[in-house]
Design a protein around this motif. Structure first.
Motif, PDB file in Angstrom:
ATOM      1  N   LEU A  35       0.837  -1.195   0.000  1.00 52.33           N
ATOM      2  CA  LEU A  35       0.000   0.000   0.000  1.00 52.33           C
ATOM      3  C   LEU A  35       0.873   1.246   0.000  1.00 52.33           C
ATOM      4  O   LEU A  35       1.969   1.248   0.580  1.00 52.33           O
TER       5      LEU A  35
ATOM      6  N   THR B  94      -1.789   3.975   4.590  1.00 54.08           N
ATOM      7  CA  THR B  94      -2.876   3.452   5.404  1.00 54.08           C
ATOM      8  C   THR B  94      -2.735   4.013   6.806  1.00 54.08           C
ATOM      9  O   THR B  94      -1.707   4.612   7.153  1.00 54.08           O
ATOM     10  N   ASP B  95      -3.770   3.854   7.617  1.00 54.12           N
ATOM     11  CA  ASP B  95      -3.670   4.314   8.999  1.00 54.12           C
ATOM     12  C   ASP B  95      -2.750   3.405   9.808  1.00 54.12           C
ATOM     13  O   ASP B  95      -1.852   3.859  10.508  1.00 54.12           O
ATOM     14  N   SER B  96      -2.948   2.105   9.678  1.00 47.52           N
ATOM     15  CA  SER B  96      -2.165   1.125  10.420  1.00 47.52           C
ATOM     16  C   SER B  96      -2.249  -0.209   9.681  1.00 47.52           C
ATOM     17  O   SER B  96      -3.341  -0.639   9.298  1.00 47.52           O
ATOM     18  N   THR B  97      -1.115  -0.852   9.473  1.00 44.09           N
ATOM     19  CA  THR B  97      -1.152  -2.145   8.787  1.00 44.09           C
ATOM     20  C   THR B  97      -1.867  -3.192   9.625  1.00 44.09           C
ATOM     21  O   THR B  97      -2.532  -4.082   9.081  1.00 44.09           O
TER      22      THR B  97
ATOM     23  N   GLU C  28      -5.474  -2.555   9.065  1.00 44.88           N
ATOM     24  CA  GLU C  28      -5.833  -3.026   7.722  1.00 44.88           C
ATOM     25  C   GLU C  28      -6.012  -4.546   7.719  1.00 44.88           C
ATOM     26  O   GLU C  28      -6.953  -5.078   7.102  1.00 44.88           O
TER      27      GLU C  28
ATOM     28  N   ARG D  22      -9.322  -5.288   9.330  1.00 47.31           N
ATOM     29  CA  ARG D  22     -10.439  -4.942   8.453  1.00 47.31           C
ATOM     30  C   ARG D  22     -10.641  -5.989   7.361  1.00 47.31           C
ATOM     31  O   ARG D  22     -11.767  -6.380   7.048  1.00 47.31           O
ATOM     32  N   LEU D  23      -9.537  -6.455   6.779  1.00 54.85           N
ATOM     33  CA  LEU D  23      -9.641  -7.455   5.732  1.00 54.85           C
ATOM     34  C   LEU D  23     -10.065  -8.809   6.298  1.00 54.85           C
ATOM     35  O   LEU D  23     -10.756  -9.587   5.635  1.00 54.85           O
TER      36      LEU D  23
ATOM     37  N   ILE E 167       1.045  -7.412   4.615  1.00 55.87           N
ATOM     38  CA  ILE E 167       0.494  -6.110   4.238  1.00 55.87           C
ATOM     39  C   ILE E 167       1.528  -5.060   4.613  1.00 55.87           C
ATOM     40  O   ILE E 167       1.820  -4.852   5.792  1.00 55.87           O
TER      41      ILE E 167
ATOM     42  N   THR F   1       3.101  -0.993   4.007  1.00 54.50           N
ATOM     43  CA  THR F   1       2.738   0.349   3.563  1.00 54.50           C
ATOM     44  C   THR F   1       3.960   1.253   3.547  1.00 54.50           C
ATOM     45  O   THR F   1       4.897   1.073   4.336  1.00 54.50           O
TER      46      THR F   1
ATOM     47  N   GLN G  46       2.307   5.408   7.004  1.00 59.33           N
ATOM     48  CA  GLN G  46       1.393   4.946   8.044  1.00 59.33           C
ATOM     49  C   GLN G  46       1.087   6.113   8.969  1.00 59.33           C
ATOM     50  O   GLN G  46       1.983   6.671   9.590  1.00 59.33           O
TER      51      GLN G  46
ATOM     52  N   SER H 266      -0.779 -11.175   8.155  1.00 55.71           N
ATOM     53  CA  SER H 266      -2.102 -11.654   8.532  1.00 55.71           C
ATOM     54  C   SER H 266      -2.134 -13.170   8.438  1.00 55.71           C
ATOM     55  O   SER H 266      -1.859 -13.745   7.384  1.00 55.71           O
TER      56      SER H 266
END
Length: 246
Positions: free
Chosen positions: A6, A9-12, A15, A18-19, A29, A31, A34, A57
């Motif tokens: 990415l 994003t706000d935070s991996t 993220e 969320r996924l 994931i 970025t 961040q 993840s």
């Protein structure tokens, strides 16, 4: 393992949560920017440009105690990847419970977050931050905390985040396979061999309580073993402080 790169994003870790289970297997994931990274106990994690922020993840099977051992897998993988980029002259060590030190300063941190149903964890986010290019401002550190350092500042080696992930991802896979095949015993042995201040005096703070003693290693659950004036104590969670930076 898959990869999702990415720009921002706000935070991996956020993220990854969320996924959730929409990811079809283990996925890294990463970025480049961040905005709301976080560390343990709700602390913010600053990410200057060029630093590394990524979350693996996973869909593990086991209890929260079982998956907490992935913190030690991550620490060993980080130590291995950093050894490759920093060179043989760099002094690397793992600080319990979840930091990696370079020449006595904090260069990397780990944050595990999980979700599940009942007693089983169905989603594990293994968040990793590394100061590749720059160290955050130390002004906000609490008293006694290890000062931050960067790979570039300590070694002069410039490493792009994608290059670091190329080293970290296979290292994590190898140590994860060790855990799956042989259990925590070999992980514990390898971690102890790389532990910062083993056999030396440290202070473990838990809330308002503070205990000082000789750091003896970790037990078979990953808990800190500390020999104090009252005898050997087993401390499952705490913040560790050193009397002086080495």
């Amino acid at each position: 393992m898959g990869r999702l790169i990415l720009e921002q994003t706000d935070s991996t870790n956020a993220e990854a949560v969320r996924l959730g289970t929409s990811l079809a297997g283990p996925v890294w994931i990463m970025t480049h920017r961040q905005d709301a990274g976080r560390g343990r106990r709700g602390r913010s994690w600053s990410m200057p440009p060029g630093n590394f922020a990524a979350t693996l993840s996973l869909r593990p099977q086991g209890s929260p105690a079982d998956v907490s051992l992935y913190s030690f897998v991550a620490a060993l993988a980080l130590h291995e990847a950093l050894s490759a980029v920093c060179g043989p002259a760099a002094r690397l060590a793992i600080k319990w419970p979840n930091d990696v030190l370079l020449n006595g300063g904090k260069v990397a941190g780990i944050l595990l977050e999980s979700a599940g149903q009942g007693r089983d964890v169905t989603l594990l986010a293994v968040g990793i931050g590394v100061n590749l290019a720059a160290a955050p401002d130390p002004a906000a550190l609490e008293s006694g905390a290890v000062p931050p350092v960067s790979v570039l500042g300590e070694t002069g080696h410039a490493v792009a985040p994608e290059e670091f992930l190329d080293l970290l991802a296979p290292a994590f896979a190898r140590w994860q396979q060790q855990l799956a095949t042989f259990g925590f015993g070999p992980i514990r042995t390898a971690w102890t061999a790389r532990a910062a201040r083993l056999g030396q005096t440290i202070t473990a703070r838990t809330g308002t309580a503070s205990r000082t003693g000789r750091f003896e290693g970790i037990d078979d659950t990953g808990a800190l073993l500390l020999t104090t004036a009252a005898g050997r104590e087993v401390i499952p969670a705490a913040e560790v402080f050193f009397d002086e930076v080495a």
